[in-house]
Design a protein around this motif. Structure first.
Motif, PDB file in Angstrom:
ATOM      1  N   HIS A   1       0.808  -1.211   0.000  1.00 13.83           N
ATOM      2  CA  HIS A   1       0.000   0.000   0.000  1.00 13.83           C
ATOM      3  C   HIS A   1       0.837   1.255   0.000  1.00 13.83           C
ATOM      4  CE1 HIS A   1      -3.212  -2.790   1.270  1.00 13.83           C
ATOM      5  NE2 HIS A   1      -3.963  -1.954   0.601  1.00 13.83           N
TER       6      HIS A   1
ATOM      7  N   PHE B   1      -4.294  12.442  -3.232  1.00 16.59           N
ATOM      8  CA  PHE B   1      -4.531  11.109  -2.714  1.00 16.59           C
ATOM      9  C   PHE B   1      -3.228  10.378  -2.416  1.00 16.59           C
ATOM     10  CE2 PHE B   1      -6.809   7.437  -1.798  1.00 16.59           C
ATOM     11  CZ  PHE B   1      -6.268   6.366  -2.470  1.00 16.59           C
TER      12      PHE B   1
ATOM     13  N   SER C   1     -13.372   5.094   4.269  1.00 15.04           N
ATOM     14  CA  SER C   1     -11.923   5.111   4.492  1.00 15.04           C
ATOM     15  C   SER C   1     -11.491   6.444   5.082  1.00 15.04           C
ATOM     16  CB  SER C   1     -11.199   4.902   3.168  1.00 15.04           C
ATOM     17  OG  SER C   1     -11.729   3.788   2.500  1.00 15.04           O
TER      18      SER C   1
ATOM     19  N   ASN D   1     -10.480   9.517   3.441  1.00 13.00           N
ATOM     20  CA  ASN D   1      -9.547   8.959   2.451  1.00 13.00           C
ATOM     21  C   ASN D   1      -8.101   9.160   2.889  1.00 13.00           C
ATOM     22  OD1 ASN D   1     -11.821   8.233   1.078  1.00 13.00           O
ATOM     23  ND2 ASN D   1     -11.776  10.003  -0.264  1.00 13.00           N
TER      24      ASN D   1
ATOM     25  N   TRP E   1      -8.605   2.789   7.338  1.00  9.30           N
ATOM     26  CA  TRP E   1      -8.917   2.111   6.087  1.00  9.30           C
ATOM     27  C   TRP E   1      -9.012   0.623   6.394  1.00  9.30           C
ATOM     28  CZ3 TRP E   1      -8.184   3.467   0.599  1.00  9.30           C
ATOM     29  CH2 TRP E   1      -8.103   4.835   0.368  1.00  9.30           C
ATOM     30  N   GLU E   2      -9.838  -0.058   5.635  1.00  5.66           N
ATOM     31  CA  GLU E   2     -10.006  -1.481   5.911  1.00  5.66           C
ATOM     32  C   GLU E   2      -8.695  -2.248   5.755  1.00  5.66           C
ATOM     33  OE1 GLU E   2     -13.396  -2.054   3.320  1.00  5.66           O
ATOM     34  OE2 GLU E   2     -14.672  -2.379   5.061  1.00  5.66           O
TER      35      GLU E   2
ATOM     36  N   TYR F   1      -8.010  -5.464   8.114  1.00  4.21           N
ATOM     37  CA  TYR F   1      -8.970  -6.463   7.655  1.00  4.21           C
ATOM     38  C   TYR F   1      -8.495  -7.896   7.781  1.00  4.21           C
ATOM     39  CZ  TYR F   1     -13.243  -7.798   5.446  1.00  4.21           C
ATOM     40  OH  TYR F   1     -14.474  -8.321   5.218  1.00  4.21           O
TER      41      TYR F   1
ATOM     42  N   PHE G   1     -11.308   7.032  -5.217  1.00  2.39           N
ATOM     43  CA  PHE G   1     -10.361   7.018  -4.105  1.00  2.39           C
ATOM     44  C   PHE G   1     -11.083   6.631  -2.830  1.00  2.39           C
ATOM     45  CE2 PHE G   1      -7.208   8.262  -6.749  1.00  2.39           C
ATOM     46  CZ  PHE G   1      -7.194   9.575  -7.176  1.00  2.39           C
ATOM     47  N   GLY G   2     -10.469   5.774  -2.048  1.00  3.71           N
ATOM     48  CA  GLY G   2     -11.114   5.385  -0.806  1.00  3.71           C
ATOM     49  C   GLY G   2     -12.220   4.382  -1.088  1.00  3.71           C
ATOM     50  N   SER G   3     -13.280   4.465  -0.313  1.00  6.23           N
ATOM     51  CA  SER G   3     -14.350   3.484  -0.433  1.00  6.23           C
ATOM     52  C   SER G   3     -15.440   3.987  -1.361  1.00  6.23           C
ATOM     53  CB  SER G   3     -14.978   3.229   0.937  1.00  6.23           C
ATOM     54  OG  SER G   3     -13.963   3.008   1.888  1.00  6.23           O
TER      55      SER G   3
ATOM     56  N   ASN H   1     -18.308   5.960  -0.678  1.00  9.08           N
ATOM     57  CA  ASN H   1     -18.908   5.324   0.499  1.00  9.08           C
ATOM     58  C   ASN H   1     -20.218   4.639   0.169  1.00  9.08           C
ATOM     59  OD1 ASN H   1     -16.653   6.197   1.819  1.00  9.08           O
ATOM     60  ND2 ASN H   1     -17.636   7.943   2.772  1.00  9.08           N
TER      61      ASN H   1
ATOM     62  N   TRP I   1     -15.101  -0.946  -2.092  1.00  5.18           N
ATOM     63  CA  TRP I   1     -14.623  -0.894  -0.714  1.00  5.18           C
ATOM     64  C   TRP I   1     -13.563  -1.987  -0.596  1.00  5.18           C
ATOM     65  CZ3 TRP I   1     -17.003   1.014   4.163  1.00  5.18           C
ATOM     66  CH2 TRP I   1     -17.983   1.981   3.950  1.00  5.18           C
ATOM     67  N   GLU I   2     -12.565  -1.751   0.236  1.00  9.08           N
ATOM     68  CA  GLU I   2     -11.471  -2.728   0.335  1.00  9.08           C
ATOM     69  C   GLU I   2     -11.974  -4.095   0.783  1.00  9.08           C
ATOM     70  OE1 GLU I   2      -8.754  -0.337   2.700  1.00  9.08           O
ATOM     71  OE2 GLU I   2      -7.362  -0.324   1.013  1.00  9.08           O
ATOM     72  N   HIS I   3     -13.003  -4.091   1.641  1.00  8.74           N
ATOM     73  CA  HIS I   3     -13.449  -5.402   2.139  1.00  8.74           C
ATOM     74  C   HIS I   3     -13.959  -6.296   1.017  1.00  8.74           C
ATOM     75  CE1 HIS I   3     -17.490  -3.176   2.742  1.00  8.74           C
ATOM     76  NE2 HIS I   3     -17.714  -4.063   1.807  1.00  8.74           N
TER      77      HIS I   3
ATOM     78  N   ASN J   1      -4.164  -5.471  -2.285  1.00  4.74           N
ATOM     79  CA  ASN J   1      -4.425  -4.101  -2.710  1.00  4.74           C
ATOM     80  C   ASN J   1      -4.525  -3.984  -4.228  1.00  4.74           C
ATOM     81  OD1 ASN J   1      -1.690  -4.494  -3.299  1.00  4.74           O
ATOM     82  ND2 ASN J   1      -1.266  -2.313  -3.145  1.00  4.74           N
TER      83      ASN J   1
END
Lengths: 228, 303
Positions: free
Chosen positions: A56, A92, A150, A171, A191-192, A196, B171-173, B209, B227-229, B237
């Motif tokens: 990451h 980002f 996130s 984020n 963040w997950e 996780y 970006f992000g979820s 989200n 979402w990452e999950h 990743n």
């Protein structure tokens, strides 16, 4: 640890010194962890630490450098629309690099002081602003748990009013995006990907255990520098 | 974890609001959605609890592209939590008894989201997501769906590029969507021109989200959860790999086509209703010869 960092350097093909791109453009590099990947167990598993750092964080570094290179070229060509278009990727990935670089220093193995409560001026400031360390921990954990999607939860110092604050950012937004006078003392990645593999969707457990490896010494040092 | 014997058909009565696989998009008239959420308890209402519907295939059916573990966690823990927490949040309030789409629209509150929004939208999104996939999926769409894709994106490959890029750059979820856009100006005093085919098109959009295109009055046709999950256990990743596998091996184009049919039918029906309503208003107005004129000091004539 030396072997590992050598492997990392080989893998990413950059020297420990700052890389030089076209015409002196400086790039960023992935910082080494000040401890082994498995040193934070059982709070954070070695598997997570390795992925988090090598995949990451590395991706943020690589993509940030790419974006900045493109920005450099666009600036030289006065290609304003490309300059503007790159801002998202820069925020980002740059934010990701900034935040994670702080995060690795925020954590420490138990045998190196991880989890040991802050003393001196930071400890006193926490008691004054939040009532007690437990109250602060509870507040940060609650904010982290409530964050949708996130982001990060921070303990920050408002350098203008010399006041401690708990903030969240979405984020990879760094804390300064909340206010330019904020300096991060501690950040928790929610963040997950940060939890996780080990905790699955039970974020609250991650937020409870991470305090066992929190490096309050780093936070104290930053605090004392800003509030001598 | 009870995902072992999932039904093979989609439709088993109680889903989230007992919907058919085609889903009901919120083509409601504005009046119905004026209800405000005040969070006050409303007594004497029957509690319509939302249920967690299993995906239309067993949890190992999407292997090796999406693992059984992922299905069990993603559906069994995450999706389940959204549904359960939503029920807890709305029981006894004004949202209780509303359909899931209405809960989403009302709690979206024009962007100033109310607490139940996240759980409601995520519950809807995940059900939509499971049904967007099937074992042995992927390939290319056909028929009208393919025609529209080629019309609005140039080619299927260009659409694929755009969709994958949206999914990768959220970006992000969040989520990436293929949606049917058939809305018009959404203000009370707008006189909408007669809708032409040009107003209606397929678009690729991404959302952060829990947000989904229902809140923009689009008809979602396909979605991918970024979402990452959703991909962490299988891809770590490597989100772009996950997206490619999803498009190549998992998408159920039959379902997407079905949703498009329904979206088009709804759009036509809505237009006809609006035309009818406009005609009625015109007739009402033309019946009265008198026109309201505001003149200082005079009383205005009533219609």
């Amino acid at each position: 640890m030396a072997l590992r960092s050598l492997a990392i350097r080989k893998a990413i093909g950059l020297g420990k010194s700052v890389g030089l791109g076209l015409r002196g453009l400086q790039t960023v590099t992935l910082p080494d962890l000040p401890y082994d990947y498995s040193a934070l167990e059982p709070a954070i598993s070695g598997e997570i630490m390795q992925l988090h750092h090598q995949k990451h964080h590395q991706a943020y570094v690589t993509n940030y450098n790419k974006a900045v290179e493109q920005l450099f070229q666009a600036l030289n060509k006065v290609d304003t629309s490309t300059v503007v278009q790159l801002q998202g990727a820069i925020k980002f990935n740059g934010g990701g690099h900034v935040n994670h670089s702080i995060f690795w220093k925020n954590l420490a193995p138990v045998h190196e002081g991880g989890g040991e409560p802050p003393h001196s001026s930071l400890g006193w400031a926490i008691d004054t602003h939040f009532g007690s360390l437990e109250a602060l921990i509870q507040k940060m954990s609650a904010e982290g748990a409530a964050l949708q999607g996130s982001g990060w939860v921070w303990l920050g110092l408002d350098t203008e009013f010399k006041r401690l604050v708990v903030e969240t950012t979405a984020n990879q937004d760094p804390l300064v995006t909340k206010a330019p006078t904020l300096v991060p003392l501690l950040g928790i990645d929610v963040w997950e990907h940060a939890y996780y593999l080990q905790y699955k969707n039970v974020k609250p457990d991650y937020l409870k255990n991470i305090w066992n490896v929190m490096n309050w010494k780093y936070a104290s040092d930053v605090y004392q520098k800003e509030c001598p | 974890m009870a995902a072992a014997a999932a039904p093979t058909s989609w439709l088993t009565g109680q889903g989230l609001g007992g919907r058919s696989p085609g889903f009901q998009f919120p083509w409601r008239s504005k009046e119905k959605l004026q209800r405000k959420y005040t969070g006050k308890a409303v007594y004497g209402q029957i509690s319509a609890k939302f249920e967690l519907k299993p995906p239309p295939y067993p949890p190992n059916a999407l292997e090796p592209h999406m693992s059984k573990d992922t299905l069990e966690y993603h559906w069994g823990k995450h999706h389940r939590a959204y549904v359960e927490n939503l029920n807890k949040q709305i029981v006894g309030t004004e949202l209780d008894g509303m359909s899931l789409e209405d809960v989403i629209i009302v709690s979206y509150n024009k962007g100033d989201m109310l607490p139940p929004f996240n759980n409601a939208a995520q519950a809807w999104n995940h059900e939509f997501f499971w049904e967007s996939m099937k074992p042995g999926g992927g390939g290319k769409p056909s028929g009208e769906l393919l025609e529209l894709i080629e019309r609005d994106f140039g080619s299927f490959d260009r659409f694929l590029e755009e969709f994958k890029s949206a999914a990768a750059t959220q970006f992000g979820s969040g989520w990436a969507w293929l949606a049917y856009k058939a809305n018009r100006l959404n203000v009370d005093n707008a006189v909408n021109p007669f809708p032409s085919e040009k107003d209606k098109k397929l678009v690729v959009v991404k959302s952060p989200n829990a947000v989904n295109p229902l809140v923009w009055d689009y008809s979602p046709l396909l979605t991918i959860d970024v979402w990452e999950h959703a991909y962490f256990l299988d891809f770590e990743n490597r989100r772009p790999n996950y997206i490619s596998v999803f498009m190549d091996k998992l998408v159920s184009w039959e379902v997407v086509s079905k949703r498009l049919e329904i979206a088009k039918a709804r759009a036509t029906k809505r237009e006809m209703e609006e035309e009818r309503r406009k005609k009625e208003e015109e007739e009402e107005n033309s019946e009265d010869e008198a026109v309201e004129v505001y003149v200082d000091g005079d009383e205005s004539e009533s219609e």
